[in-house]
Design a protein around this motif. Structure first.
Motif, PDB file in Angstrom:
ATOM      1  N   LYS A   1      -1.681  -1.839 -10.097  1.00 43.18           N
ATOM      2  CA  LYS A   1      -2.486  -1.359  -8.972  1.00 43.18           C
ATOM      3  C   LYS A   1      -3.828  -2.092  -8.960  1.00 43.18           C
ATOM      4  CE  LYS A   1      -2.344   2.959  -7.553  1.00 43.18           C
ATOM      5  NZ  LYS A   1      -2.587   4.420  -7.445  1.00 43.18           N
TER       6      LYS A   1
ATOM      7  N   GLY B   1      -3.432  -1.142  -3.563  1.00 48.35           N
ATOM      8  CA  GLY B   1      -1.975  -1.171  -3.582  1.00 48.35           C
ATOM      9  C   GLY B   1      -1.469  -1.789  -4.860  1.00 48.35           C
ATOM     10  N   ARG B   2      -0.148  -1.875  -4.954  1.00 48.80           N
ATOM     11  CA  ARG B   2       0.483  -2.434  -6.144  1.00 48.80           C
ATOM     12  C   ARG B   2       0.938  -3.868  -5.888  1.00 48.80           C
ATOM     13  NH1 ARG B   2       0.933   1.119 -10.132  1.00 48.80           N
ATOM     14  NH2 ARG B   2       0.731   3.322  -9.604  1.00 48.80           N
TER      15      ARG B   2
ATOM     16  N   HIS C   1       6.321  -0.456 -11.006  1.00 51.42           N
ATOM     17  CA  HIS C   1       6.129  -0.585  -9.552  1.00 51.42           C
ATOM     18  C   HIS C   1       5.066  -1.611  -9.192  1.00 51.42           C
ATOM     19  CE1 HIS C   1       8.792   2.750  -9.034  1.00 51.42           C
ATOM     20  NE2 HIS C   1       8.039   3.520  -9.800  1.00 51.42           N
TER      21      HIS C   1
ATOM     22  N   GLN D   1       0.836  -1.190   0.000  1.00 52.55           N
ATOM     23  CA  GLN D   1       0.000   0.000   0.000  1.00 52.55           C
ATOM     24  C   GLN D   1       0.876   1.247   0.000  1.00 52.55           C
ATOM     25  OE1 GLN D   1      -3.679  -0.234   2.493  1.00 52.55           O
ATOM     26  NE2 GLN D   1      -2.667  -2.066   3.281  1.00 52.55           N
ATOM     27  N   LYS D   2       0.297   2.375  -0.405  1.00 54.71           N
ATOM     28  CA  LYS D   2       1.044   3.633  -0.521  1.00 54.71           C
ATOM     29  C   LYS D   2       1.793   3.968   0.772  1.00 54.71           C
ATOM     30  CE  LYS D   2       1.757   7.572  -2.797  1.00 54.71           C
ATOM     31  NZ  LYS D   2       2.450   7.635  -4.076  1.00 54.71           N
ATOM     32  N   GLN D   3       1.114   3.873   1.906  1.00 55.20           N
ATOM     33  CA  GLN D   3       1.741   4.241   3.184  1.00 55.20           C
ATOM     34  C   GLN D   3       2.816   3.243   3.625  1.00 55.20           C
ATOM     35  OE1 GLN D   3      -1.469   3.361   2.831  1.00 55.20           O
ATOM     36  NE2 GLN D   3      -2.161   2.032   4.485  1.00 55.20           N
ATOM     37  N   ASP D   4       2.856   2.071   2.995  1.00 52.93           N
ATOM     38  CA  ASP D   4       3.832   1.039   3.366  1.00 52.93           C
ATOM     39  C   ASP D   4       4.990   0.934   2.384  1.00 52.93           C
ATOM     40  OD1 ASP D   4       2.286   0.339   5.581  1.00 52.93           O
ATOM     41  OD2 ASP D   4       1.107  -1.102   4.422  1.00 52.93           O
ATOM     42  N   GLN D   5       5.062   1.831   1.401  1.00 50.59           N
ATOM     43  CA  GLN D   5       6.098   1.716   0.375  1.00 50.59           C
ATOM     44  C   GLN D   5       7.505   1.820   0.956  1.00 50.59           C
ATOM     45  OE1 GLN D   5       4.984   4.604  -2.578  1.00 50.59           O
ATOM     46  NE2 GLN D   5       3.809   3.110  -3.748  1.00 50.59           N
TER      47      GLN D   5
END
Length: 66
Positions: free
Chosen positions: A47, A56-57, A44, A18-22
């Motif tokens: 998504k 997330g990706r 990356h 997820q974005k906040q966990d990159q």
């Protein structure tokens, strides 16, 4: 190499970041509900939205984990 769009479909079990966990690289596991990336591949990761609503990706497909 990250999975391509054609390898991922609704119901596929995947590991996403997820974005906040990159920065930490923390993975979230779940089943794909929707594919949000239109292009066949992305550097990356594709998504997706999981059935739980998390976005997330895709880092890997769960079936291919050893």
């Amino acid at each position: 190499m990250k999975p391509t769009r054609k390898e991922i479909g609704p119901g596929t079990r995947v590991a996403i970041v997820q974005k906040q966990d990159q920065r930490s690289g923390r993975l979230t596991y779940g089943y794909v509900a929707d594919i949000l990336t239109k292009s066949p591949m992305h550097p990356h990761g594709i998504k997706v939205r999981l059935e739980t609503g998390e976005v997330g990706r895709v880092q890997k497909i769960e079936d291919s984990l050893a």
